[in-house]
Design a protein around this motif. Structure first.
Motif, short mmCIF file in Angstrom:
data_model
loop_
_atom_site.label_atom_id
_atom_site.label_comp_id
_atom_site.label_asym_id
_atom_site.label_seq_id
_atom_site.Cartn_x
_atom_site.Cartn_y
_atom_site.Cartn_z
N ARG A 95 51.42 34.08 40.12
CA ARG A 95 51.53 33.74 38.83
C ARG A 95 52.73 34.45 38.06
O ARG A 95 53.39 34.20 37.33
CB ARG A 95 50.38 33.76 37.86
CG ARG A 95 49.26 32.58 38.22
CD ARG A 95 48.25 33.04 37.28
NE ARG A 95 47.29 31.88 37.56
CZ ARG A 95 46.09 31.87 37.49
NH1 ARG A 95 45.46 33.24 36.88
NH2 ARG A 95 45.04 31.14 37.70
N SER A 151 32.66 41.13 46.37
CA SER A 151 33.08 41.60 45.26
C SER A 151 34.61 41.94 45.69
O SER A 151 35.46 41.89 44.70
CB SER A 151 32.53 42.93 45.01
OG SER A 151 31.09 42.74 44.31
N TRP A 169 36.63 38.75 45.47
CA TRP A 169 36.95 38.45 44.40
C TRP A 169 38.09 39.19 43.74
O TRP A 169 39.37 38.62 43.28
CB TRP A 169 35.73 38.70 43.35
CG TRP A 169 36.13 38.16 41.71
CD1 TRP A 169 36.43 39.06 40.90
CD2 TRP A 169 36.58 36.94 41.55
NE1 TRP A 169 36.61 38.61 39.80
CE2 TRP A 169 36.76 36.94 39.97
CE3 TRP A 169 36.47 35.47 41.74
CZ2 TRP A 169 36.83 36.00 39.22
CZ3 TRP A 169 36.81 34.55 41.22
CH2 TRP A 169 37.11 35.04 39.74
N GLU A 170 38.15 40.60 44.09
CA GLU A 170 39.14 41.35 43.80
C GLU A 170 40.59 40.93 44.55
O GLU A 170 41.57 41.09 43.68
CB GLU A 170 38.83 42.71 44.04
CG GLU A 170 39.63 43.93 43.72
CD GLU A 170 39.78 45.22 44.11
OE1 GLU A 170 40.87 46.15 44.18
OE2 GLU A 170 38.71 45.49 44.57
N TRP A 171 40.54 40.74 45.69
CA TRP A 171 41.78 40.25 46.40
C TRP A 171 41.95 39.03 45.88
O TRP A 171 43.42 38.90 45.81
CB TRP A 171 41.08 40.17 47.97
CG TRP A 171 42.29 40.14 48.84
CD1 TRP A 171 43.62 40.07 48.84
CD2 TRP A 171 42.15 39.77 50.25
NE1 TRP A 171 44.35 40.04 49.86
CE2 TRP A 171 43.30 39.74 51.12
CE3 TRP A 171 40.83 39.64 51.26
CZ2 TRP A 171 43.56 39.61 52.21
CZ3 TRP A 171 41.19 39.36 52.53
CH2 TRP A 171 42.20 39.50 53.05
N TRP A 172 41.47 38.18 45.56
CA TRP A 172 41.66 36.99 44.97
C TRP A 172 42.55 37.06 43.90
O TRP A 172 43.41 36.29 43.51
CB TRP A 172 40.60 35.73 45.14
CG TRP A 172 40.85 34.65 44.32
CD1 TRP A 172 40.52 34.01 43.37
CD2 TRP A 172 42.02 33.63 44.90
NE1 TRP A 172 40.92 32.76 43.09
CE2 TRP A 172 41.86 32.36 44.10
CE3 TRP A 172 42.79 33.56 45.98
CZ2 TRP A 172 42.91 31.58 44.20
CZ3 TRP A 172 43.72 32.50 46.16
CH2 TRP A 172 43.53 31.46 45.23
N GLN A 173 41.79 37.88 42.80
CA GLN A 173 42.39 38.00 41.61
C GLN A 173 43.88 38.61 41.78
O GLN A 173 44.99 38.39 40.97
CB GLN A 173 41.56 38.95 40.69
CG GLN A 173 40.33 38.34 40.40
CD GLN A 173 40.50 36.65 39.58
OE1 GLN A 173 41.17 36.64 38.61
NE2 GLN A 173 39.69 35.66 40.08
N ARG A 174 43.87 39.49 42.66
CA ARG A 174 45.23 40.16 42.98
C ARG A 174 46.28 38.94 43.38
O ARG A 174 47.62 39.12 43.18
CB ARG A 174 45.18 41.32 43.75
CG ARG A 174 44.45 42.58 43.28
CD ARG A 174 44.20 43.37 44.18
NE ARG A 174 45.47 44.16 44.80
CZ ARG A 174 46.11 44.88 44.18
NH1 ARG A 174 45.99 45.46 43.04
NH2 ARG A 174 47.16 45.48 44.86
N GLU A 175 45.94 38.15 44.34
CA GLU A 175 46.53 37.08 44.86
C GLU A 175 47.17 36.27 43.58
O GLU A 175 48.25 35.96 43.64
CB GLU A 175 45.88 36.27 45.87
CG GLU A 175 46.75 35.17 46.53
CD GLU A 175 47.79 35.61 47.24
OE1 GLU A 175 48.91 34.56 47.58
OE2 GLU A 175 47.86 36.72 47.85
N LEU A 176 46.07 35.88 42.74
CA LEU A 176 46.56 35.04 41.77
C LEU A 176 47.52 35.79 40.93
O LEU A 176 48.66 35.05 40.49
CB LEU A 176 45.28 34.50 40.86
CG LEU A 176 44.22 33.53 41.23
CD1 LEU A 176 43.29 33.48 40.61
CD2 LEU A 176 45.13 32.36 41.81
N ALA A 177 47.37 36.88 40.33
CA ALA A 177 48.23 37.66 39.55
C ALA A 177 49.63 37.65 40.41
O ALA A 177 50.82 37.43 39.61
CB ALA A 177 47.94 39.04 39.42
#
Length: 165
Positions: free
Chosen positions: A114, A100, A103-111
């Motif tokens: 981008r 979990s 996933w949070e870390w990866w979503q922050r990285e994507l944000a």
């Protein structure tokens, strides 16, 4: 609460036991006696109940006359140790937590990736120190999910060790 504690015990993760055998044991603890009563309480077939009772007897959780032993917690812990499943539930919890967080870390990285160059958010603002900074990458620049998961699991293990000390 007691039902949930019983259901998530390491013992029921052992091959061949699982939830159905745990349900039979819970029904015994609730005072059900005899095959017919256990069938009614669990919804399992008489054959399954007989098999569960035999397994529970072999593990020392049920007496010869079909009653649950008095010291349930210690008997369940001993049975889990005998079957080699002690700590399975905690290991799963730690893995799910790490996944979990990853996933949070990866979503922050994507944000961050981008975001327009002039409006990039600050990376160091996350309250969890391990999730600050860049997501781990391989030499070719692609995300290293295995490396990230390994770092998170190591961090969670260190945190658990510090709490225990």
């Amino acid at each position: 609460h007691q039902t949930l504690l019983h259901a998530r015990h390491d013992l029921w993760s052992a091959p061949g036991l699982g939830g159905p055998c745990g349900a039979t044991h819970r029904a015994l603890l609730a005072g059900h006696r005899g095959i017919a009563s256990l069938v009614h309480a669990t919804g399992h077939s008489p054959e399954s109940i007989s098999e569960h009772l035999e397994q529970l007897r072999e593990l020392g959780l049920v007496t010869r006359c079909g009653r649950a032993v008095q010291k349930v917690a210690s008997a369940m812990a001993a049975a889990a140790a005998r079957l080699g499943v002690t700590g399975v539930v905690e290991a799963r919890r730690r893995l799910y937590t790490a996944e979990s967080l990853m996933w949070e870390w990866w979503q922050r990285e994507l944000a961050w990736r981008r975001a327009p160059r002039l409006r990039k958010p600050i990376r160091a603002e996350h309250p969890t120190p391990l999730l600050r900074g860049r997501f781990p990458t391989k030499a070719d620049g692609r995300a290293d999910f295995a490396g990230a998961l390994g770092r998170l699991l190591a961090s969670l293990s260190r945190a658990s060790a510090l709490e225990a000390a």
